[in-house]
Design a protein around this motif. Structure first.
Motif, PDB file in Angstrom:
ATOM      1  N   VAL A  46      11.675  -5.340  22.521  1.00 31.42           N
ATOM      2  CA  VAL A  46      10.682  -5.000  21.495  1.00 31.42           C
ATOM      3  C   VAL A  46      11.076  -5.620  20.166  1.00 31.42           C
ATOM      4  N   LEU A  47      10.123  -5.651  19.247  1.00 31.07           N
ATOM      5  CA  LEU A  47      10.365  -6.086  17.873  1.00 31.07           C
ATOM      6  C   LEU A  47      10.095  -4.897  16.964  1.00 31.07           C
ATOM      7  N   ARG A  48      11.066  -4.557  16.174  1.00 28.29           N
ATOM      8  CA  ARG A  48      10.910  -3.419  15.260  1.00 28.29           C
ATOM      9  C   ARG A  48      10.602  -3.913  13.848  1.00 28.29           C
ATOM     10  N   ILE A  49       9.559  -3.343  13.253  1.00 28.01           N
ATOM     11  CA  ILE A  49       9.257  -3.587  11.843  1.00 28.01           C
ATOM     12  C   ILE A  49       9.396  -2.250  11.131  1.00 28.01           C
ATOM     13  N   ARG A  50      10.342  -2.191  10.216  1.00 27.06           N
ATOM     14  CA  ARG A  50      10.604  -0.925   9.530  1.00 27.06           C
ATOM     15  C   ARG A  50      10.416  -1.104   8.025  1.00 27.06           C
ATOM     16  N   GLN A  51       9.874  -0.077   7.394  1.00 29.29           N
ATOM     17  CA  GLN A  51       9.672  -0.077   5.946  1.00 29.29           C
ATOM     18  C   GLN A  51      10.434   1.091   5.340  1.00 29.29           C
ATOM     19  N   ARG A  52      11.116   0.826   4.225  1.00 28.53           N
ATOM     20  CA  ARG A  52      11.802   1.916   3.523  1.00 28.53           C
ATOM     21  C   ARG A  52      10.850   2.471   2.469  1.00 28.53           C
ATOM     22  N   ILE A  53      10.370   3.684   2.707  1.00 26.66           N
ATOM     23  CA  ILE A  53       9.419   4.340   1.814  1.00 26.66           C
ATOM     24  C   ILE A  53      10.081   5.590   1.256  1.00 26.66           C
ATOM     25  N   ASP A  54      10.177   5.670  -0.070  1.00 26.49           N
ATOM     26  CA  ASP A  54      10.869   6.780  -0.737  1.00 26.49           C
ATOM     27  C   ASP A  54      12.281   6.958  -0.186  1.00 26.49           C
ATOM     28  N   GLY A  55      12.936   5.828   0.103  1.00 31.26           N
ATOM     29  CA  GLY A  55      14.333   5.859   0.524  1.00 31.26           C
ATOM     30  C   GLY A  55      14.566   6.088   2.003  1.00 31.26           C
ATOM     31  N   ILE A  56      13.506   6.341   2.786  1.00 29.92           N
ATOM     32  CA  ILE A  56      13.638   6.632   4.211  1.00 29.92           C
ATOM     33  C   ILE A  56      12.902   5.562   5.013  1.00 29.92           C
ATOM     34  N   GLY A 114      20.030   1.349  -4.020  1.00 34.52           N
ATOM     35  CA  GLY A 114      18.724   1.999  -3.983  1.00 34.52           C
ATOM     36  C   GLY A 114      18.643   3.296  -4.752  1.00 34.52           C
ATOM     37  N   SER A 115      19.630   3.576  -5.612  1.00 33.94           N
ATOM     38  CA  SER A 115      19.629   4.833  -6.364  1.00 33.94           C
ATOM     39  C   SER A 115      18.979   4.702  -7.737  1.00 33.94           C
ATOM     40  N   GLY A 116      18.512   3.502  -8.090  1.00 35.70           N
ATOM     41  CA  GLY A 116      17.834   3.328  -9.377  1.00 35.70           C
ATOM     42  C   GLY A 116      18.735   2.918 -10.522  1.00 35.70           C
ATOM     43  N   ARG A 117      19.953   2.467 -10.217  1.00 34.57           N
ATOM     44  CA  ARG A 117      20.880   2.056 -11.286  1.00 34.57           C
ATOM     45  C   ARG A 117      20.307   0.931 -12.124  1.00 34.57           C
ATOM     46  N   THR A 118      19.712  -0.084 -11.462  1.00 34.62           N
ATOM     47  CA  THR A 118      19.185  -1.238 -12.184  1.00 34.62           C
ATOM     48  C   THR A 118      18.085  -0.823 -13.146  1.00 34.62           C
ATOM     49  N   LEU A 177       0.824  -1.209   0.000  1.00 30.65           N
ATOM     50  CA  LEU A 177       0.000   0.000   0.000  1.00 30.65           C
ATOM     51  C   LEU A 177       0.858   1.259   0.000  1.00 30.65           C
ATOM     52  N   MET A 178       1.965   1.235   0.754  1.00 29.53           N
ATOM     53  CA  MET A 178       2.831   2.409   0.877  1.00 29.53           C
ATOM     54  C   MET A 178       3.963   2.413  -0.145  1.00 29.53           C
ATOM     55  N   ASN A 179       3.960   1.423  -1.074  1.00 25.25           N
ATOM     56  CA  ASN A 179       5.023   1.305  -2.084  1.00 25.25           C
ATOM     57  C   ASN A 179       6.406   1.249  -1.440  1.00 25.25           C
ATOM     58  N   ALA A 180       6.514   0.472  -0.375  1.00 24.84           N
ATOM     59  CA  ALA A 180       7.809   0.315   0.301  1.00 24.84           C
ATOM     60  C   ALA A 180       8.751  -0.516  -0.563  1.00 24.84           C
ATOM     61  N   SER A 181      10.028  -0.200  -0.514  1.00 21.61           N
ATOM     62  CA  SER A 181      11.019  -0.950  -1.285  1.00 21.61           C
ATOM     63  C   SER A 181      11.669  -2.051  -0.453  1.00 21.61           C
ATOM     64  N   ASP A 182      11.634  -1.909   0.884  1.00 25.91           N
ATOM     65  CA  ASP A 182      12.256  -2.898   1.770  1.00 25.91           C
ATOM     66  C   ASP A 182      11.431  -3.027   3.041  1.00 25.91           C
ATOM     67  N   GLN A 192      33.519   4.945 -22.508  1.00 22.18           N
ATOM     68  CA  GLN A 192      32.874   5.975 -23.321  1.00 22.18           C
ATOM     69  C   GLN A 192      32.142   7.019 -22.497  1.00 22.18           C
ATOM     70  N   VAL A 193      31.324   6.548 -21.547  1.00 18.34           N
ATOM     71  CA  VAL A 193      30.508   7.491 -20.794  1.00 18.34           C
ATOM     72  C   VAL A 193      30.208   6.900 -19.410  1.00 18.34           C
ATOM     73  N   ILE A 194      30.107   7.777 -18.410  1.00 22.39           N
ATOM     74  CA  ILE A 194      29.758   7.361 -17.044  1.00 22.39           C
ATOM     75  C   ILE A 194      28.523   8.147 -16.619  1.00 22.39           C
ATOM     76  N   VAL A 195      27.515   7.438 -16.148  1.00 26.71           N
ATOM     77  CA  VAL A 195      26.305   8.078 -15.609  1.00 26.71           C
ATOM     78  C   VAL A 195      26.237   7.756 -14.122  1.00 26.71           C
ATOM     79  N   ALA A 196      26.168   8.773 -13.293  1.00 25.88           N
ATOM     80  CA  ALA A 196      25.962   8.575 -11.854  1.00 25.88           C
ATOM     81  C   ALA A 196      24.586   9.125 -11.504  1.00 25.88           C
ATOM     82  N   GLN A 197      23.930   8.516 -10.532  1.00 25.01           N
ATOM     83  CA  GLN A 197      22.583   8.970 -10.210  1.00 25.01           C
ATOM     84  C   GLN A 197      22.249   8.811  -8.739  1.00 25.01           C
ATOM     85  N   ARG A 198      21.284   9.607  -8.319  1.00 26.96           N
ATOM     86  CA  ARG A 198      20.711   9.566  -6.971  1.00 26.96           C
ATOM     87  C   ARG A 198      19.203   9.713  -7.120  1.00 26.96           C
TER      88      ARG A 198
END
Length: 487
Positions: free
Chosen positions: A128-138, A245-249, A114-119, A363-369
């Motif tokens: 305690v037990l922690r459940i964490r979701q990475r949403i928009d990188g955070i 997690g920067s979108g290289r793939t 629902l929250m489009n979590a990536s992890d 030939q060329v290097i692309v870096a991204q965030r």
């Protein structure tokens, strides 16, 4: 308003005062619903008409599964106490589909989808037990007091990923596929023994979403034109870099899809294969049996390829084989974990790759965030503090930054009170020139860095990210977060 009423009558409470309530309704002519809600709420009802699809989407956002997850955790904790912690019998019984542990996992995955979590991170602590979701990188955290249920979750997830449930001392990796909220998620699971049990991290890959074309990645037109020119070359080395997690793939797969034609043979060596692409021969690296990137690459060269993708240059051997393939008539794509395009070539030199060989292929290097977008629903003016002002003055001494009207999000239900909604890519493209190649041939890293920064058209991350902040796409905090302290 209780979730059961909201979903039953397709309504959402927008406003309430002493006299009446304002309800968003998909069908304002539903008199039975109006009468029933008037009786339950004891107030006069005003109506606002909305599209049913929009209403259902907002209901899903408002009524997340956090309460259900907590309730199921309590139920599972009670059951485990009654059953004397017989985890194996719990997860292998005939009634497994009804077991609280399965319902809890379903709720966790539903909420993540629902929250489009990536992890998803499941981390047992002492109490305690922690459940964490990475949403928009955070990461977003939910804390459960039922720490005893951690072992049951771990066992169930290990069974789903076909891992050894009796091995708790060594890390394990696995994967499985589930269907949640109409999405098919490929889950890559990793376990790690920690002080109070086993930590689990699951990377979620949504196979329901089609791969984006290069046009839709958000690459600026001038950079996209240069990048497209190089991916259509018959040979050479193209590097796409950035942190995890920067979108290289996504960028690499989009590039492969563009050159994927019936007359082009494409072979990949990946760890793991994240998306299945038609007409592309994808090979899964397995280092446990000696099937390394270098081993796959050697065999791939005997398969008469035109284009080769090397998932990652992790060692000198893999890098040298890939570079020699690029010299001998193949177009080679690969990635590295570096902070910028300028650092990428110097990293390869530091790994032991000979400069004159690298200069013959690169030939060329692309870096991204990826930076988070400001939520348009709650966007407002942002005040710049003293530390941010100092950073701006140091990074952009020639720019009148005081004239920029920076924005930020206050936080609202649409963005889950974060102030951000969605992400956008920031790109840095370095095209090889005579000066940069000459520095590479001499393996002169300082000269390469100087020549790279003077390359015509080269725009550092910091400049591109500040333009996003100037155009009210992201915040100054995000610019500083992804670029660090240097311009």
């Amino acid at each position: 308003m209780p979730e059961s009423l909201a979903r039953r009558f397709r309504v959402l409470l927008l406003e309430s005062n002493d006299r009446d309530v304002l309800l968003a309704m998909a069908d304002p002519t539903d008199l039975l619903a109006v009468d029933e809600l008037t009786r339950i709420l004891h107030k006069r009802i005003r109506q606002a008409v909305v599209k049913e699809s929009d209403l259902l989407s907002v209901i899903d956002q408002c009524y997340r599964n956090t309460e259900e997850i907590s309730a199921l955790a309590e139920q599972l904790d009670d059951e485990l106490s009654e059953n004397d912690f017989d985890f194996n019998s719990l997860v292998t019984s005939n009634e497994v589909a009804e077991a609280p542990v399965v319902k809890l996992l379903e709720s966790i995955f539903d909420d993540a989808a629902l929250m489009n979590a990536s992890d998803i991170h499941i981390e047992p602590d002492e109490k305690v037990l922690r459940i964490r979701q990475r949403i928009d990188g955070i990461l977003n955290e939910q804390i459960l007091n039922e720490v005893k249920i951690a072992s049951a979750l771990v066992v169930r997830l290990k069974l789903m990923a076909s891992l050894n449930i009796s091995e708790k001392r060594l890390p394990q990796d696995g994967r499985f596929t589930i269907r949640v909220k109409g999405k098919t998620l490929d889950v890559r699971l990793s376990t790690l023994p920690v002080t109070h049990g086993e930590s689990i991290v699951m990377r979620l890959l949504d196979h329901s979403q089609n791969l984006l074309s290069l046009d839709k990645l958000g690459i600026p037109d001038d950079l996209l034109h240069t990048f497209r020119k190089h991916i259509r070359n018959p040979h050479g080395l193209i590097l796409v870099t950035g942190p995890t997690g920067s979108g290289r793939t996504t960028t690499l797969y989009s590039a492969l899809s563009e050159v994927n034609t019936p007359d082009t043979k494409i072979i990949t060596a990946e760890d793991p294969v994240e998306y299945s692409l038609s007409r592309i021969n994808q090979s899964q690296v397995n280092e446990k049996i000696g099937l390394t990137f270098a081993a796959v690459l050697r065999s791939a060269l005997r398969q008469d390829p035109d284009v080769i993708l090397v998932g990652e240059m992790r060692d000198t051997e893999t890098a040298e084989i890939a570079i020699r393939a690029a010299i001998t008539g193949h177009l080679v794509f690969s990635t590295l974990h570096t902070n910028s395009a300028v650092e990428t070539a110097t990293r390869l030199l530091d790994m032991g790759v000979k400069g004159y060989i690298l200069a013959s292929a690169l030939q060329v290097i692309v870096a991204q965030r990826l930076v988070r977008r400001i939520c348009e629903n709650c966007m407002t003016d942002a005040n710049i503090d003293e530390h941010q002002q100092v950073w701006l003055e140091n990074s952009f001494p020639s720019v009148e930054t005081t004239a920029i009207n920076f924005k930020h999000g206050l936080g609202c239900p649409q963005c889950n009170n974060t102030g951000y909604k969605g992400r956008v890519g920031v790109y840095e493209l370095l095209e090889m020139t005579h000066d940069t190649l000459d520095a590479l041939r001499r393996s002169d890293s300082p000269a390469f860095i100087t020549a790279a920064k003077l390359t015509p058209g080269f725009k550092p991350f910091t400049v591109s990210a500040l333009e996003f902040a100037r155009n009210k796409i992201t915040t100054l905090d995000e610019v500083i977060r992804i670029t660090g302290s240097g311009a």
